[in-house]
Scaffold this motif. Sequence first.
Motif, mmCIF file in Angstrom:
data_model
loop_
_atom_site.group_PDB
_atom_site.id
_atom_site.type_symbol
_atom_site.label_atom_id
_atom_site.label_comp_id
_atom_site.label_asym_id
_atom_site.label_seq_id
_atom_site.Cartn_x
_atom_site.Cartn_y
_atom_site.Cartn_z
ATOM 1 N N MET A 181 8.183 6.264 34.476
ATOM 2 C CA MET A 181 8.687 6.405 33.114
ATOM 3 C C MET A 181 8.977 7.864 32.791
ATOM 4 O O MET A 181 9.955 8.160 32.131
ATOM 5 C CB MET A 181 7.654 5.818 32.139
ATOM 6 N N LYS A 182 8.083 8.748 33.268
ATOM 7 C CA LYS A 182 8.257 10.173 32.986
ATOM 8 C C LYS A 182 9.526 10.710 33.662
ATOM 9 O O LYS A 182 10.282 11.463 33.048
ATOM 10 C CB LYS A 182 7.022 10.922 33.477
ATOM 11 N N LEU A 183 9.773 10.283 34.904
ATOM 12 C CA LEU A 183 10.968 10.725 35.625
ATOM 13 C C LEU A 183 12.231 10.234 34.940
ATOM 14 O O LEU A 183 13.206 10.970 34.814
ATOM 15 C CB LEU A 183 10.917 10.242 37.075
ATOM 16 N N PHE A 184 12.197 8.983 34.466
ATOM 17 C CA PHE A 184 13.354 8.432 33.754
ATOM 18 C C PHE A 184 13.663 9.236 32.493
ATOM 19 O O PHE A 184 14.826 9.548 32.215
ATOM 20 C CB PHE A 184 13.094 6.962 33.398
ATOM 21 N N LEU A 185 12.636 9.577 31.732
ATOM 22 C CA LEU A 185 12.850 10.347 30.508
ATOM 23 C C LEU A 185 13.333 11.762 30.811
ATOM 24 O O LEU A 185 14.143 12.312 30.064
ATOM 25 C CB LEU A 185 11.566 10.383 29.677
ATOM 26 N N GLN A 186 12.873 12.342 31.900
ATOM 27 C CA GLN A 186 13.341 13.681 32.282
ATOM 28 C C GLN A 186 14.815 13.653 32.673
ATOM 29 O O GLN A 186 15.585 14.526 32.269
ATOM 30 C CB GLN A 186 12.502 14.232 33.428
ATOM 31 N N ILE A 187 15.213 12.643 33.434
ATOM 32 C CA ILE A 187 16.624 12.509 33.813
ATOM 33 C C ILE A 187 17.480 12.233 32.589
ATOM 34 O O ILE A 187 18.570 12.799 32.426
ATOM 35 C CB ILE A 187 16.781 11.408 34.880
ATOM 36 N N LEU A 202 16.821 13.162 29.560
ATOM 37 C CA LEU A 202 16.874 14.398 28.778
ATOM 38 C C LEU A 202 17.908 15.367 29.342
ATOM 39 O O LEU A 202 18.697 15.944 28.588
ATOM 40 C CB LEU A 202 15.498 15.054 28.740
ATOM 41 N N ILE A 203 17.931 15.531 30.645
ATOM 42 C CA ILE A 203 18.900 16.443 31.261
ATOM 43 C C ILE A 203 20.326 15.943 31.052
ATOM 44 O O ILE A 203 21.223 16.716 30.681
ATOM 45 C CB ILE A 203 18.580 16.613 32.763
ATOM 46 N N ALA A 204 20.537 14.648 31.261
ATOM 47 C CA ALA A 204 21.882 14.087 31.093
ATOM 48 C C ALA A 204 22.344 14.169 29.640
ATOM 49 O O ALA A 204 23.475 14.567 29.355
ATOM 50 C CB ALA A 204 21.902 12.646 31.576
ATOM 51 N N ALA A 241 20.657 11.407 19.047
ATOM 52 C CA ALA A 241 19.548 10.469 18.876
ATOM 53 C C ALA A 241 18.866 10.188 20.214
ATOM 54 O O ALA A 241 17.634 10.144 20.297
ATOM 55 C CB ALA A 241 20.054 9.173 18.249
ATOM 56 N N ILE A 242 19.667 10.021 21.261
ATOM 57 C CA ILE A 242 19.098 9.796 22.599
ATOM 58 C C ILE A 242 18.297 11.015 23.038
ATOM 59 O O ILE A 242 17.203 10.891 23.596
ATOM 60 C CB ILE A 242 20.216 9.461 23.609
ATOM 61 N N TRP A 243 18.825 12.203 22.770
ATOM 62 C CA TRP A 243 18.126 13.443 23.125
ATOM 63 C C TRP A 243 16.794 13.537 22.378
ATOM 64 O O TRP A 243 15.768 13.863 22.969
ATOM 65 C CB TRP A 243 19.016 14.638 22.791
ATOM 66 N N ILE A 257 12.996 13.526 23.973
ATOM 67 C CA ILE A 257 12.072 14.649 23.729
ATOM 68 C C ILE A 257 10.734 14.143 23.193
ATOM 69 O O ILE A 257 9.664 14.539 23.653
ATOM 70 C CB ILE A 257 12.694 15.668 22.735
ATOM 71 N N VAL A 258 10.791 13.232 22.217
ATOM 72 C CA VAL A 258 9.561 12.690 21.632
ATOM 73 C C VAL A 258 8.794 11.889 22.680
ATOM 74 O O VAL A 258 7.570 11.997 22.789
ATOM 75 C CB VAL A 258 9.874 11.847 20.373
ATOM 76 N N GLY A 259 9.505 11.073 23.462
ATOM 77 C CA GLY A 259 8.858 10.287 24.506
ATOM 78 C C GLY A 259 8.171 11.159 25.546
ATOM 79 O O GLY A 259 7.033 10.882 25.950
ATOM 80 N N LEU A 260 8.852 12.212 25.992
ATOM 81 C CA LEU A 260 8.238 13.122 26.959
ATOM 82 C C LEU A 260 7.046 13.841 26.353
ATOM 83 O O LEU A 260 6.043 14.065 27.029
ATOM 84 C CB LEU A 260 9.273 14.136 27.448
#
Length: 76
Positions: A1-7, A9-11, A61-63, A67-70
Amino acid sequence: MKLFLQILLIASSTLLVIAVLLHRGRGGGLSSLFGGGMQSSLAGSSVAEKNLDRITLLLGAIWLISIVGLGLLLKV
């Protein structure tokens, strides 16, 4: 989940920067210094501008969600 949120965030960060740079200048500021003050009247530009606004808000909104999820994942 953490890797998905990091990707995600970058995208979303990259796409958000591109979307903001695509917006037309409203006059004044730095855009008029570099020749952005000249108006070009293209047919249908208002519809494209509204769609670009919607895309920018969606990307923002996605960004924000990523950020909040991470932040929540890193806190735990």
